[in-house]
Design an enzyme around this catalytic site. Sequence first.
Site, PDB file in Angstrom:
ATOM      1  N   ASP A 126     -12.004  -4.859  21.993  1.00 35.26           N
ATOM      2  CA  ASP A 126     -11.398  -4.693  22.461  1.00 35.26           C
ATOM      3  C   ASP A 126     -12.288  -4.326  23.768  1.00 35.26           C
ATOM      4  O   ASP A 126     -12.226  -4.342  25.312  1.00 35.26           O
ATOM      5  CB  ASP A 126     -10.303  -3.980  22.385  1.00 35.26           C
ATOM      6  CG  ASP A 126      -9.455  -4.111  23.461  1.00 35.26           C
ATOM      7  OD1 ASP A 126      -8.591  -4.768  24.234  1.00 35.26           O
ATOM      8  OD2 ASP A 126      -8.983  -2.084  23.881  1.00 35.26           O
ATOM      9  N   MET A 171      -7.894   0.522   0.403  1.00 34.63           N
ATOM     10  CA  MET A 171      -7.744   0.014   1.828  1.00 34.63           C
ATOM     11  C   MET A 171      -7.671   1.226   2.312  1.00 34.63           C
ATOM     12  O   MET A 171      -7.706  -0.089   3.797  1.00 34.63           O
ATOM     13  CB  MET A 171      -6.008  -0.209   1.403  1.00 34.63           C
ATOM     14  CG  MET A 171      -5.933  -1.196   0.029  1.00 34.63           C
ATOM     15  SD  MET A 171      -7.373  -2.814  -0.023  1.00 34.63           S
ATOM     16  CE  MET A 171      -7.242  -3.354   1.951  1.00 34.63           C
ATOM     17  N   GLU A 172      -6.977   2.413   2.687  1.00 31.56           N
ATOM     18  CA  GLU A 172      -7.310   3.294   4.057  1.00 31.56           C
ATOM     19  C   GLU A 172      -8.670   2.857   5.068  1.00 31.56           C
ATOM     20  O   GLU A 172      -8.884   3.327   5.791  1.00 31.56           O
ATOM     21  CB  GLU A 172      -6.987   4.430   3.327  1.00 31.56           C
ATOM     22  CG  GLU A 172      -6.029   4.778   3.126  1.00 31.56           C
ATOM     23  CD  GLU A 172      -5.407   3.747   2.001  1.00 31.56           C
ATOM     24  OE1 GLU A 172      -4.161   4.614   1.877  1.00 31.56           O
ATOM     25  OE2 GLU A 172      -5.459   4.085   1.613  1.00 31.56           O
ATOM     26  N   CYS A 196       0.731  -1.433   0.388  1.00 31.83           N
ATOM     27  CA  CYS A 196       0.036  -0.397   0.024  1.00 31.83           C
ATOM     28  C   CYS A 196       0.804   1.252  -0.470  1.00 31.83           C
ATOM     29  O   CYS A 196       1.868   1.734   0.677  1.00 31.83           O
ATOM     30  CB  CYS A 196      -1.106  -0.179   0.829  1.00 31.83           C
ATOM     31  SG  CYS A 196      -2.139   1.050   1.196  1.00 31.83           S
ATOM     32  N   HIS A 197       0.364   2.113  -0.748  1.00 32.69           N
ATOM     33  CA  HIS A 197       1.170   3.372  -0.900  1.00 32.69           C
ATOM     34  C   HIS A 197       1.621   4.542  -0.341  1.00 32.69           C
ATOM     35  O   HIS A 197      -0.333   4.605   0.857  1.00 32.69           O
ATOM     36  CB  HIS A 197       1.231   3.794  -2.490  1.00 32.69           C
ATOM     37  CG  HIS A 197       1.963   3.076  -4.092  1.00 32.69           C
ATOM     38  ND1 HIS A 197       1.076   1.386  -4.023  1.00 32.69           N
ATOM     39  CD2 HIS A 197       3.095   3.196  -4.873  1.00 32.69           C
ATOM     40  CE1 HIS A 197       1.285   1.783  -5.151  1.00 32.69           C
ATOM     41  NE2 HIS A 197       3.418   2.272  -4.845  1.00 32.69           N
TER      42      HIS A 197
END
Length: 312
Positions: free
Chosen positions: A112, A97-98, A62-63
């Site tokens: 969590d 992807m972000e 990923c850039h």
Amino acid sequence: MRDITLKPTTLRSARAAGYVRLPPETIAVVRSGEVEKGDVCGAAKLAGMMAVKRTPDLLPHCHPIGVLKTEMEAQVVDDGIELAAEVQTIAATGVEMEALTAVSIAALTVYDMLKAYAPAEAMKIGNIRLLQKKGGKSHFKRALKDALGGARAAVLVLSDTVAAGRKPDTAGASVRDRLAEAGFDIVAYDIAPDEPEQIRAWVQAWIENKADFVVTVGGTGLGPRDKTVEAVQPLLTTELPGFMETARAFGQARTPYAMLSRGIAGLSGSTFVATFPGSRKGAEETLAAVLPGLVHLIEVCRIARPHEGGYE
């Protein structure tokens, strides 16, 4: 990482979503505000925004890019918490992807914070998916529609040296091959010396032959034999300066000499004519910069102004 140096920057956005399924008693704790670790939805949104910035650190291919906008959503519903992320940038690569990473990390944050309030088998992260992406080649096409049947393109390489056989052509061949990959039917690929009358006659012949795109490669510099612009300009009926302005700006970001190119572009009737630089790098960068606009122009012209001979 993949080489994206020849990809033009565009406005790009992506939207992703996900879900954390929870038992009723855990949802009741969330709604009451009694979770020991704090505001679950607020923390999930903050974690998602932080994850966007760290995506290239997590995904090896990923850039790193400049993210211009991130919006996170987290909503408590009857059987869990719904999550969504929207990311925007202006870059040569997308932000899918972000957005997906933001939703994934937000979901892990929810898990969590609530794992003390529900058995593990009752908590499920799932349905993480891309809802939408815009920009880049999926939005600004770099190839013609198959239905067009291949717009006709003619390529003329202009170089005294290449025409004399003293060195091979690489710039024109690269343009020819890339146009073919983009769906153009290459109807001519010729090499000629820098003779203005010969250049003008060749271009005029393909205009009269109803080619959709005529491109010259070479002769746009400042040398005494660089006369392509002077030969082609009188043939244009509608100049389109934005094409070569875009090419020069694209090239200038990669080399400080692109500003010296005198290339022009425009319509001659319904034929689009452009003059590319003669170096392979310059020609490839020019085509990379203008290809989305070229594809759009050819498709619009062929739809709005059908060609003689049955084009629709």
